[in-house]
Design a protein around this motif. Structure first.
Motif, mmCIF file in Angstrom:
data_model
loop_
_atom_site.group_PDB
_atom_site.id
_atom_site.type_symbol
_atom_site.label_atom_id
_atom_site.label_comp_id
_atom_site.label_asym_id
_atom_site.label_seq_id
_atom_site.Cartn_x
_atom_site.Cartn_y
_atom_site.Cartn_z
ATOM 1 N N GLU A 168 0.838 -1.208 0.000
ATOM 2 C CA GLU A 168 0.000 0.000 0.000
ATOM 3 C C GLU A 168 0.870 1.255 0.000
ATOM 4 O OE1 GLU A 168 -3.138 1.893 3.134
ATOM 5 O OE2 GLU A 168 -3.276 -0.274 2.785
ATOM 6 N N GLU A 169 1.938 1.245 0.780
ATOM 7 C CA GLU A 169 2.863 2.384 0.803
ATOM 8 C C GLU A 169 3.507 2.589 -0.565
ATOM 9 O OE1 GLU A 169 5.717 2.391 4.010
ATOM 10 O OE2 GLU A 169 4.256 1.425 5.349
ATOM 11 N N TRP A 170 3.902 1.492 -1.203
ATOM 12 C CA TRP A 170 4.540 1.594 -2.523
ATOM 13 C C TRP A 170 3.551 2.154 -3.541
ATOM 14 C CZ3 TRP A 170 3.696 -0.339 -7.402
ATOM 15 C CH2 TRP A 170 4.714 -0.132 -8.321
ATOM 16 N N PHE A 171 2.308 1.670 -3.514
ATOM 17 C CA PHE A 171 1.302 2.173 -4.453
ATOM 18 C C PHE A 171 1.022 3.654 -4.207
ATOM 19 C CE2 PHE A 171 0.250 -2.353 -5.118
ATOM 20 C CZ PHE A 171 0.227 -2.361 -6.512
ATOM 21 N N ARG A 172 1.020 4.063 -2.957
ATOM 22 C CA ARG A 172 0.797 5.472 -2.638
ATOM 23 C C ARG A 172 1.917 6.330 -3.234
ATOM 24 N NH1 ARG A 172 0.354 4.820 2.547
ATOM 25 N NH2 ARG A 172 -1.882 4.461 2.524
ATOM 26 N N ALA A 173 3.149 5.859 -3.127
ATOM 27 C CA ALA A 173 4.302 6.613 -3.625
ATOM 28 C C ALA A 173 4.410 6.584 -5.151
ATOM 29 C CB ALA A 173 5.582 6.070 -3.004
ATOM 30 N N ASN A 174 3.814 5.566 -5.792
ATOM 31 C CA ASN A 174 3.956 5.403 -7.246
ATOM 32 C C ASN A 174 2.614 5.466 -7.971
ATOM 33 O OD1 ASN A 174 6.951 4.539 -7.672
ATOM 34 N ND2 ASN A 174 6.247 3.445 -5.854
ATOM 35 N N ASP B 198 -0.605 -1.164 -13.841
ATOM 36 C CA ASP B 198 -0.572 -2.559 -14.314
ATOM 37 C C ASP B 198 -0.547 -3.541 -13.150
ATOM 38 O OD1 ASP B 198 -0.524 -1.594 -16.899
ATOM 39 O OD2 ASP B 198 1.634 -1.918 -17.184
ATOM 40 N N LEU B 199 0.291 -3.250 -12.179
ATOM 41 C CA LEU B 199 0.401 -4.134 -11.025
ATOM 42 C C LEU B 199 -0.886 -4.133 -10.201
ATOM 43 C CD1 LEU B 199 2.176 -6.085 -9.470
ATOM 44 C CD2 LEU B 199 3.183 -4.138 -8.272
ATOM 45 N N ALA B 200 -1.514 -2.965 -10.068
ATOM 46 C CA ALA B 200 -2.773 -2.875 -9.313
ATOM 47 C C ALA B 200 -3.850 -3.725 -9.968
ATOM 48 C CB ALA B 200 -3.227 -1.414 -9.219
ATOM 49 N N GLU B 201 -3.896 -3.715 -11.274
ATOM 50 C CA GLU B 201 -4.888 -4.526 -12.006
ATOM 51 C C GLU B 201 -4.651 -6.015 -11.761
ATOM 52 O OE1 GLU B 201 -8.284 -4.762 -13.889
ATOM 53 O OE2 GLU B 201 -7.288 -2.817 -13.713
#
Length: 122
Positions: A85-91, A99-102
């Motif tokens: 979650e922290e990585w997704f927030r930063a990126n 792509d990774l979220a999908e």
């Protein structure tokens, strides 16, 4: 006798004395597939009782390690999701994150279905 772990198999190796070289030489006795850990017939036929006991001990240790590893992964999953979650927030704006979220969302849906089928979720 010793063992070598490879990607999909555990190799069984025996040291045989080579009088010409005056030292031991390693000989591959056979391989055990990691997916089912069944000892092949040719290995059973070519090993002594003592060697077969050693092979069984190795298989049991490998199974115990697999169980430990799977439990560790399952127990660490909530923490890994928090860190992700922290990585997704930063990126958040990147194509890689989208792509990774999908991919991750689809996998989480599959995982929830699995947990329900196992009776772990209602």
């Amino acid at each position: 006798m010793h063992f070598r772990e490879r990607q999909n198999v555990i190799q069984i190796i025996r040291t045989v004395y080579d009088p010409g070289k005056k030292r031991g030489r390693q000989k591959l006795v056979g391989s055990i597939p990691k997916k089912d850990l069944k000892v092949p017939e040719d290995v059973l036929k070519n090993c002594s009782e003592e060697e077969l006991l050693e092979i069984e001990k190795r298989i049991e240790r490998f199974r115990a390690f697999q169980d430990f590893e799977l439990a560790y992964i399952a127990k660490k999953l909530p923490l890994n999701l928090s860190m992700a979650e922290e990585w997704f927030r930063a990126n958040a704006g990147s194509d890689e994150a989208r792509d990774l979220a999908e991919e991750l969302a689809g996998r989480i849906r599959q995982f929830k279905v699995f947990l329900k089928k196992q009776g772990l979720l209602t």
